[in-house]
Design an enzyme around this catalytic site. Sequence first.
Site, PDB file in Angstrom:
ATOM      1  N   ASN A  66       5.042   1.418  -4.726  1.00 49.07           N
ATOM      2  CA  ASN A  66       5.419   0.964  -6.056  1.00 49.07           C
ATOM      3  C   ASN A  66       4.648   1.667  -7.174  1.00 49.07           C
ATOM      4  O   ASN A  66       5.167   1.852  -8.267  1.00 49.07           O
ATOM      5  CB  ASN A  66       5.178  -0.547  -6.119  1.00 49.07           C
ATOM      6  N   LYS A 119       4.115   4.868   5.909  1.00 51.66           N
ATOM      7  CA  LYS A 119       3.219   3.745   5.687  1.00 51.66           C
ATOM      8  C   LYS A 119       2.996   2.930   6.958  1.00 51.66           C
ATOM      9  O   LYS A 119       2.509   1.808   6.908  1.00 51.66           O
ATOM     10  CB  LYS A 119       3.775   2.889   4.547  1.00 51.66           C
ATOM     11  N   PRO A 147       0.815  -1.219   0.000  1.00 55.80           N
ATOM     12  CA  PRO A 147       0.000   0.000   0.000  1.00 55.80           C
ATOM     13  C   PRO A 147       0.846   1.265   0.000  1.00 55.80           C
ATOM     14  O   PRO A 147       1.924   1.305   0.574  1.00 55.80           O
ATOM     15  CB  PRO A 147      -0.793  -0.122   1.300  1.00 55.80           C
ATOM     16  N   ARG A 173      10.753  -5.579  -7.299  1.00 56.12           N
ATOM     17  CA  ARG A 173       9.369  -5.207  -7.589  1.00 56.12           C
ATOM     18  C   ARG A 173       9.305  -4.655  -9.005  1.00 56.12           C
ATOM     19  O   ARG A 173      10.283  -4.091  -9.496  1.00 56.12           O
ATOM     20  CB  ARG A 173       8.906  -4.114  -6.613  1.00 56.12           C
TER      21      ARG A 173
END
Length: 288
Positions: free
Chosen positions: A185, A51, A2, A275
């Site tokens: 991301n 986060k 997230p 990623r």
Amino acid sequence: MPEGDTVFRQCRILHEALAGAVLTRAELRVPRHAEADLVGWSVQEVLPRGKHLLMRLLPPADRPQAPLTLHSHLMMDGIWFVDEKPLISSDTSAQRRAPHTARAILEARRADGSITRAVGYDIKMVHLLRTQDEHLEVGHLGPDLLDPDWDEDLREEAVANLRAQAHLPLGQALLDQRVMAGIGNIYRSELCFLQRISPFAPTARLQDPGALVDLAHRLLSVNADRTVRVTTGGMMGRDGDLWVYGRAGRPCRRCHGRIARQMMAQPDVEGAQPRPVFLCPRCQAGAR
Ligand SMILES: [Zn+2]
């Protein structure tokens, strides 16, 4: 994983549901805190730091103790449900979660006598600590792009942190929460596209780091109130929310070239596995 805006929104909903309420049940299903007794404690506030979620708790009046913070992180697929409803986001699957994946089960009585139930599934870093020690767990984070007190000083600090990563690929620097906190991301791909630079190009090639920080702050801020994340200004019609993220093989919205998907390693930061990044090799300078 997230993005900061998702965490911000989940914190706000949890805050509205729980602030001022007194815990009637509190199960932390992690070995370290399985025995923690928080019944009678009240929820003071729930706030994001980058986060990370920080739920601050106050002790019962008859048990004076130092205030505590329940620290957690959504990591890849954590999600909170409030009164059985998922806090939906475009990052996490809202489907029902298996009961055994619950890591925190909280029930609290509000002033009107009603009971609110909040359950965190698949959340990570579940840790109870003294509120005064929060800095030990989140103090490493760079300026928080959604800090309500965001100002010129925080902006300059983020710009300086970015400049200090001159030789690191920009995509890696943007995901490093010590540089600035809140970019995940999706935003890193979108920001690199909007700045017309490849995520694989060294950060030093960024002509105006301040402009990138301003853009990141603006995008996260406008999306903090939305459940659907939009970086294109919402002018692209249906299925037109993002420029490049998740659009591999599809035409670039700017040049009609093909959007590429490449893997990027992420050394030395939270969630370190490679990623995907998405980019337009034609529009973005320094593409491989
Ligand atoms: Zn393009």
